[in-house]
Motif scaffolding. Structure first.
Motif, PDB file in Angstrom:
ATOM      1  N   GLY A   1      48.703  27.478  16.977  1.00 10.93           N
ATOM      2  CA  GLY A   1      47.290  27.850  17.031  1.00 10.93           C
ATOM      3  C   GLY A   1      46.622  27.577  18.361  1.00 10.93           C
ATOM      4  O   GLY A   1      45.406  27.727  18.501  1.00 10.93           O
TER       5      GLY A   1
ATOM      6  N   VAL B   1      46.695  39.190  21.012  1.00  8.52           N
ATOM      7  CA  VAL B   1      46.085  40.329  20.328  1.00  8.52           C
ATOM      8  C   VAL B   1      46.653  41.609  20.934  1.00  8.52           C
ATOM      9  O   VAL B   1      46.463  41.874  22.122  1.00  8.52           O
ATOM     10  CB  VAL B   1      44.542  40.310  20.495  1.00  8.52           C
TER      11      VAL B   1
ATOM     12  N   GLU C   1      43.357  34.371  13.076  1.00 10.92           N
ATOM     13  CA  GLU C   1      43.957  35.712  13.009  1.00 10.92           C
ATOM     14  C   GLU C   1      42.975  36.730  12.410  1.00 10.92           C
ATOM     15  O   GLU C   1      42.903  37.865  12.865  1.00 10.92           O
ATOM     16  CB  GLU C   1      45.254  35.668  12.188  1.00 10.92           C
ATOM     17  N   GLU C   2      42.192  36.290  11.408  1.00  7.12           N
ATOM     18  CA  GLU C   2      41.197  37.181  10.787  1.00  7.12           C
ATOM     19  C   GLU C   2      40.147  37.622  11.802  1.00  7.12           C
ATOM     20  O   GLU C   2      39.767  38.797  11.848  1.00  7.12           O
ATOM     21  CB  GLU C   2      40.482  36.454   9.638  1.00  7.12           C
TER      22      GLU C   2
ATOM     23  N   ILE D   1      46.525  32.712  21.060  1.00  2.58           N
ATOM     24  CA  ILE D   1      46.488  33.852  20.153  1.00  2.58           C
ATOM     25  C   ILE D   1      46.731  35.125  20.962  1.00  2.58           C
ATOM     26  O   ILE D   1      46.094  35.337  21.985  1.00  2.58           O
ATOM     27  CB  ILE D   1      45.158  33.882  19.368  1.00  2.58           C
TER      28      ILE D   1
ATOM     29  N   ALA E   1      41.696  40.167  14.143  1.00  2.00           N
ATOM     30  CA  ALA E   1      42.080  41.398  13.451  1.00  2.00           C
ATOM     31  C   ALA E   1      40.862  42.226  13.055  1.00  2.00           C
ATOM     32  O   ALA E   1      40.964  43.444  12.867  1.00  2.00           O
ATOM     33  CB  ALA E   1      42.913  41.064  12.216  1.00  2.00           C
TER      34      ALA E   1
ATOM     35  N   LYS F   1      47.883  44.449  16.161  1.00  2.85           N
ATOM     36  CA  LYS F   1      48.532  43.261  15.583  1.00  2.85           C
ATOM     37  C   LYS F   1      47.940  42.011  16.202  1.00  2.85           C
ATOM     38  O   LYS F   1      47.489  42.030  17.348  1.00  2.85           O
ATOM     39  CB  LYS F   1      50.033  43.268  15.887  1.00  2.85           C
ATOM     40  N   VAL F   2      48.003  40.897  15.434  1.00  2.00           N
ATOM     41  CA  VAL F   2      47.521  39.595  15.946  1.00  2.00           C
ATOM     42  C   VAL F   2      48.572  38.539  15.632  1.00  2.00           C
ATOM     43  O   VAL F   2      49.086  38.490  14.516  1.00  2.00           O
ATOM     44  CB  VAL F   2      46.182  39.189  15.271  1.00  2.00           C
ATOM     45  N   PHE F   3      48.896  37.700  16.628  1.00  2.00           N
ATOM     46  CA  PHE F   3      49.840  36.598  16.407  1.00  2.00           C
ATOM     47  C   PHE F   3      49.209  35.295  16.885  1.00  2.00           C
ATOM     48  O   PHE F   3      48.768  35.226  18.032  1.00  2.00           O
ATOM     49  CB  PHE F   3      51.141  36.821  17.200  1.00  2.00           C
ATOM     50  N   ALA F   4      49.165  34.297  15.998  1.00  2.00           N
ATOM     51  CA  ALA F   4      48.765  32.944  16.429  1.00  2.00           C
ATOM     52  C   ALA F   4      50.040  32.226  16.862  1.00  2.00           C
ATOM     53  O   ALA F   4      51.020  32.196  16.112  1.00  2.00           O
ATOM     54  CB  ALA F   4      48.085  32.204  15.296  1.00  2.00           C
TER      55      ALA F   4
ATOM     56  N   LEU G   1      44.426  28.532  11.196  1.00  2.00           N
ATOM     57  CA  LEU G   1      45.289  29.593  11.746  1.00  2.00           C
ATOM     58  C   LEU G   1      44.941  30.953  11.124  1.00  2.00           C
ATOM     59  O   LEU G   1      44.837  31.954  11.833  1.00  2.00           O
ATOM     60  CB  LEU G   1      46.766  29.278  11.471  1.00  2.00           C
ATOM     61  N   GLU G   2      44.752  30.945   9.796  1.00  2.00           N
ATOM     62  CA  GLU G   2      44.432  32.208   9.114  1.00  2.00           C
ATOM     63  C   GLU G   2      43.101  32.764   9.616  1.00  2.00           C
ATOM     64  O   GLU G   2      42.962  33.964   9.846  1.00  2.00           O
ATOM     65  CB  GLU G   2      44.359  31.982   7.593  1.00  2.00           C
TER      66      GLU G   2
END
Length: 348
Positions: free
Chosen positions: A295, A300, A277-278, A298, A281, A288-291, A273-274
């Motif tokens: 997961g 964006v 988002e990386e 996503i 981003a 902003k980014v949301f998973a 998940l991290e």
């Protein structure tokens, strides 16, 4: 024109019909969720038994661990000890050994060795019975005795927390339902699906992928070429050439991919998940980014003054491509780029 229309119609309805068949098959198969781990718990009649298991200066516990290869954890838990081992068959043999020793009450190094031999034979019988029960449940007859022994070993094997023998039974049922919907040879499809992971019964001592090993085993023990081909093609090591092979692939994916079938480690899941988002981003113009959905999706958010409509489409494609290249994940991940422009004017 007529041929083109018929082909277009076939393509349009094939996707929908395939989905109906898959959904029907999954809905009709009821099976349990994962509950496998690397630790077994054995309940004791009383806490004084812990002292006898440890023995004078720890000689019994040392003898037990060296004979069985299973770690014994004795802590403050009342009337219980933990057995820890990554080999599930060895752990079960260790659990049975300790259970018999506790019932008997006589615990000393020589007795541990005697009971261990008895427990090992008992586990072999349990494995064979489990394989025979699975064959009866699926309705497969006339199978080589050696294959039954190998299938029995899968009772204690897991794949991502899913019990492999239960996975085979489930896969066979799903494949059978699909074959019946398509009016194919149901016993043949079931047999192909049931034996597809037989290669997993052999450990790392035999080299090669489990699909190819399984196909060699099936050929060696007299299975038909259709079954052998379905086994070797279920992970695309060989291109699937028959309907049976394709149905084996589909039912394998259904059984492994259903929610609750396989447990991923939490750490790997959080890292994924991290990383998702990386990746998003790191692109230019991203605000902003949301998973979302564990997961599976996503979102964006982009700055409208930096990214235009065409840029948003390019960004979505780039993020999706980078996720495909860098990460491994079940199913698919949807990338949605949101470009929102607001104009505010005040009337006085």
């Amino acid at each position: 024109l007529l041929v083109r229309d018929i082909e277009a119609d076939a393509r349009g309805t094939a996707e929908q019909r395939a989905r109906h068949i898959v959904v029907d098959a999954i809905q009709r198969v009821a099976s349990e969720q994962t509950a496998e781990s690397v630790v077994s718990v054995l309940h004791l009649p009383g806490d004084e038994m812990k002292g006898r298991i440890i023995g004078r200066e720890g000689r019994n516990i040392r003898a037990f661990e060296s004979v069985t290869g299973v770690n014994l954890i004795i802590d403050d838990t009342p009337e219980a000890v933990l057995l820890s081992c990554f080999d599930p068959v060895r752990r079960e043999v260790g659990r049975l050994t300790l259970e018999k020793l506790v019932l008997d009450g006589r615990i000393h190094p020589h007795r541990i060795e005697e009971v261990y031999d008895l427990a090992r034979q008992e586990v072999e019988q349990l494995c064979r019975r489990a394989a025979e029960d699975a064959l009866v449940e699926v309705g497969i007859t006339e199978i080589h005795p050696e294959l039954i022994t190998l299938l029995g070993r899968l009772r204690y094997r897991t794949s991502y927390g899913q019990n492999v023998l239960k996975h085979l039974v489930e896969t066979a049922h799903i494949a059978g339902v699909m074959a019946a919907e398509l009016r194919l040879d149901v016993p043949l499809v079931k047999r192909s699906a049931f034996l597809h992971d037989i290669g997993k019964a052999l450990t790392h001592e035999v080299e090669g992928s489990h699909a190819i090993i399984g196909a060699d085993l099936a050929r060696k023990y007299g299975e038909s070429e259709e079954v052998v081909h379905a086994i070797e093609a279920h992970h695309n090591e060989v291109q699937p050439q028959t309907v049976e092979a394709v149905l084996t692939q589909a039912s394998d994916a259904c059984s492994g991919g259903r929610p609750g079938a396989r447990r991923e480690s939490l750490e790997a899941y959080v890292k994924r998940l991290e990383r998702i988002e990386e990746i998003a981003a790191g692109k230019g113009g991203v605000e902003k980014v949301f998973a979302m959905q564990a997961g599976r999706e996503i979102r964006v958010m982009v700055k409208p003054e930096h990214v235009d409509d065409i840029g948003a489409a390019v960004l979505a494609r780039d993020v999706a491509k980078q996720i495909e290249e860098e990460l491994t994940y079940p199913g698919q991940i949807r990338v949605t780029v949101v470009r929102e422009s607001r104009v505010t004017e005040i009337a006085r």
